[in-house]
Scaffold this motif. Structure first.
Motif, PDB file in Angstrom:
ATOM      1  N   SER A 185       2.796   5.505  -3.943  1.00  9.26           N
ATOM      2  CA  SER A 185       3.277   4.179  -3.559  1.00  9.26           C
ATOM      3  C   SER A 185       2.531   3.661  -2.330  1.00  9.26           C
ATOM      4  O   SER A 185       2.297   2.455  -2.203  1.00  9.26           O
ATOM      5  CB  SER A 185       4.786   4.205  -3.300  1.00  9.26           C
ATOM      6  N   ILE A 186       2.146   4.552  -1.418  1.00  9.17           N
ATOM      7  CA  ILE A 186       1.327   4.129  -0.271  1.00  9.17           C
ATOM      8  C   ILE A 186      -0.018   3.607  -0.761  1.00  9.17           C
ATOM      9  O   ILE A 186      -0.506   2.566  -0.320  1.00  9.17           O
ATOM     10  CB  ILE A 186       1.135   5.304   0.713  1.00  9.17           C
ATOM     11  N   LYS A 187      -0.615   4.331  -1.702  1.00  6.42           N
ATOM     12  CA  LYS A 187      -1.892   3.906  -2.284  1.00  6.42           C
ATOM     13  C   LYS A 187      -1.742   2.545  -2.957  1.00  6.42           C
ATOM     14  O   LYS A 187      -2.599   1.658  -2.797  1.00  6.42           O
ATOM     15  CB  LYS A 187      -2.368   4.945  -3.295  1.00  6.42           C
ATOM     16  N   ALA A 188      -0.652   2.355  -3.704  1.00  3.11           N
ATOM     17  CA  ALA A 188      -0.414   1.074  -4.382  1.00  3.11           C
ATOM     18  C   ALA A 188      -0.245  -0.049  -3.373  1.00  3.11           C
ATOM     19  O   ALA A 188      -0.695  -1.183  -3.604  1.00  3.11           O
ATOM     20  CB  ALA A 188       0.829   1.178  -5.264  1.00  3.11           C
ATOM     21  N   HIS A 189       0.381   0.238  -2.225  1.00  2.00           N
ATOM     22  CA  HIS A 189       0.594  -0.765  -1.184  1.00  2.00           C
ATOM     23  C   HIS A 189      -0.756  -1.250  -0.645  1.00  2.00           C
ATOM     24  O   HIS A 189      -1.005  -2.454  -0.535  1.00  2.00           O
ATOM     25  CB  HIS A 189       1.433  -0.161  -0.064  1.00  2.00           C
ATOM     26  N   PHE A 190      -1.643  -0.304  -0.344  1.00  6.61           N
ATOM     27  CA  PHE A 190      -2.938  -0.689   0.207  1.00  6.61           C
ATOM     28  C   PHE A 190      -3.826  -1.358  -0.841  1.00  6.61           C
ATOM     29  O   PHE A 190      -4.632  -2.237  -0.510  1.00  6.61           O
ATOM     30  CB  PHE A 190      -3.631   0.525   0.826  1.00  6.61           C
ATOM     31  N   GLU A 191      -3.668  -0.977  -2.100  1.00  8.85           N
ATOM     32  CA  GLU A 191      -4.403  -1.665  -3.164  1.00  8.85           C
ATOM     33  C   GLU A 191      -3.924  -3.103  -3.287  1.00  8.85           C
ATOM     34  O   GLU A 191      -4.724  -4.017  -3.534  1.00  8.85           O
ATOM     35  CB  GLU A 191      -4.224  -0.922  -4.488  1.00  8.85           C
ATOM     36  N   PHE A 192      -2.616  -3.308  -3.125  1.00 10.81           N
ATOM     37  CA  PHE A 192      -2.061  -4.666  -3.167  1.00 10.81           C
ATOM     38  C   PHE A 192      -2.652  -5.508  -2.042  1.00 10.81           C
ATOM     39  O   PHE A 192      -3.050  -6.664  -2.244  1.00 10.81           O
ATOM     40  CB  PHE A 192      -0.539  -4.600  -3.045  1.00 10.81           C
ATOM     41  N   ILE A 193      -2.717  -4.949  -0.834  1.00  8.16           N
ATOM     42  CA  ILE A 193      -3.288  -5.669   0.311  1.00  8.16           C
ATOM     43  C   ILE A 193      -4.755  -5.992   0.057  1.00  8.16           C
ATOM     44  O   ILE A 193      -5.208  -7.121   0.280  1.00  8.16           O
ATOM     45  CB  ILE A 193      -3.134  -4.832   1.598  1.00  8.16           C
ATOM     46  N   LYS A 194      -5.497  -4.989  -0.433  1.00  7.62           N
ATOM     47  CA  LYS A 194      -6.925  -5.181  -0.684  1.00  7.62           C
ATOM     48  C   LYS A 194      -7.174  -6.285  -1.700  1.00  7.62           C
ATOM     49  O   LYS A 194      -8.094  -7.087  -1.562  1.00  7.62           O
ATOM     50  CB  LYS A 194      -7.525  -3.862  -1.179  1.00  7.62           C
ATOM     51  N   THR A 195      -6.328  -6.337  -2.733  1.00  2.45           N
ATOM     52  CA  THR A 195      -6.507  -7.309  -3.810  1.00  2.45           C
ATOM     53  C   THR A 195      -6.147  -8.723  -3.389  1.00  2.45           C
ATOM     54  O   THR A 195      -6.790  -9.691  -3.804  1.00  2.45           O
ATOM     55  CB  THR A 195      -5.647  -6.910  -5.026  1.00  2.45           C
ATOM     56  N   HIS A 196      -5.118  -8.872  -2.538  1.00  2.00           N
ATOM     57  CA  HIS A 196      -4.555 -10.188  -2.271  1.00  2.00           C
ATOM     58  C   HIS A 196      -4.872 -10.786  -0.901  1.00  2.00           C
ATOM     59  O   HIS A 196      -4.620 -11.973  -0.688  1.00  2.00           O
ATOM     60  CB  HIS A 196      -3.031 -10.145  -2.442  1.00  2.00           C
ATOM     61  N   HIS A 197      -5.418  -9.999   0.026  1.00  5.72           N
ATOM     62  CA  HIS A 197      -5.508 -10.535   1.387  1.00  5.72           C
ATOM     63  C   HIS A 197      -6.469 -11.712   1.502  1.00  5.72           C
ATOM     64  O   HIS A 197      -6.255 -12.627   2.308  1.00  5.72           O
ATOM     65  CB  HIS A 197      -5.874  -9.424   2.388  1.00  5.72           C
ATOM     66  N   GLU A 198      -7.513 -11.774   0.686  1.00  6.79           N
ATOM     67  CA  GLU A 198      -8.447 -12.896   0.764  1.00  6.79           C
ATOM     68  C   GLU A 198      -7.930 -14.133   0.035  1.00  6.79           C
ATOM     69  O   GLU A 198      -8.525 -15.198   0.130  1.00  6.79           O
ATOM     70  CB  GLU A 198      -9.809 -12.476   0.215  1.00  6.79           C
ATOM     71  N   LYS A 199      -6.819 -13.980  -0.686  1.00  6.44           N
ATOM     72  CA  LYS A 199      -6.217 -15.118  -1.386  1.00  6.44           C
ATOM     73  C   LYS A 199      -4.977 -15.617  -0.660  1.00  6.44           C
ATOM     74  O   LYS A 199      -4.209 -16.398  -1.208  1.00  6.44           O
ATOM     75  CB  LYS A 199      -5.849 -14.706  -2.819  1.00  6.44           C
TER      76      LYS A 199
END
Length: 257
Positions: A185-199
């Motif tokens: 779940s920690i990995k999924a959290h950081f993947e979510f940030i990586k995917t969405h932060h520029e949007k």
């Protein structure tokens, strides 16, 4: 040997281990049943019963069991392990946090409780509200976050991004941050940030949590949006701060004369 447990829900596969479980049991019984179930369902639930008649695994069965975990890592919703054998309980509990699916151990006398648990749909540990008119997503974690919680967020946010390209802001609101339930779940959290932060234009933390306050300072260096912290009771202020981005943009254009 492995005996199929009958009369389970269609998306639930169950086996009872009896005597010595061999690699041949996996290859001729469990694996074909698993692959057949995955033709019908995207993900399945799994019930594994180790009763009093279970003795051991041979080396080939242990290898096959580990390979199933690798090959089908994301093909399970829940796994219930039912046993009174302490070594199986301890081994399962030790490795459960490393896997993305929900894994729970039950005593043998609680077999029906395990079946009932497999039928229940996991409750979201994350409340998600999308203010479509304002382009703002509000995320409120209530319990330790799981990988499925971020899949749930994506199911709400991604369709909006396909039409609008970006969010004006994301608000993370929690009185005290509950943490994560596993490494996955920690990995999924950081993947979510990586995917969405520029949007995302702005990121607001609405919280009384010292952990989130610390994360805010880290976020300023690793994510794209403008970041600001608010007290837990200042949700409306956070929303207005995000909405002010449009006003600021309009002013920058209209004030140049």
């Amino acid at each position: 040997m492995l005996k199929r447990i009958e009369n389970l829900d269609g998306d639930t596969l169950g086996f009872e281990a009896v005597g010595t479980v061999t690699g041949e049991d996996y290859e001729k019984t469990l694996i074909p049943a698993l692959e057949e179930a995955l033709k019908k369902y995207d993900k399945i639930n799994f019930l594994y019963l180790f009763g009093d008649n279970f003795e051991s695994f041979d080396l080939k069965a242990m290898y096959d069991d580990s390979m199933i975990g690798v090959k089908h890592l994301f093909d399970f919703n829940k796994i219930a392990v039912v046993t009174n054998k302490d070594w199986i309980k301890n081994l399962t509990k030790a490795f459960a946090p490393l896997y993305p699916m929900h894994i729970k151990v039950f005593d043998t006398e609680n077999l029906q409780e395990a079946i009932k648990w497999l039928k229940q749909k996991p409750k979201a540990n994350l409340k998600v509200e999308l203010l479509k008119d304002d382009g703002i997503a509000i995320l409120e974690p209530t319990k330790p976050l799981s990988k499925k919680d971020f899949e749930y967020v994506n199911s709400i946010v991604n369709p909006y991004l396909e039409q609008h390209k970006e969010l004006k802001g994301v608000i993370i609101r929690t009185k005290q941050f509950p943490g994560w339930d596993s490494l996955a779940s920690i990995k999924a959290h950081f993947e979510f940030i990586k995917t969405h932060h520029e949007k995302t234009k702005k990121l607001a933390f609405v919280t009384d949590s010292s952990l989130i306050t610390a994360f805010e300072h880290i976020a300023k260096f690793v994510v794209h949006p403008e970041v600001k912290e608010f007290d837990y009771n200042q949700l409306e202020d956070a929303i207005e701060w995000i909405k002010s981005w449009d006003n600021k943009k309009i002013c920058n254009i209209s004030c140049i004369k």
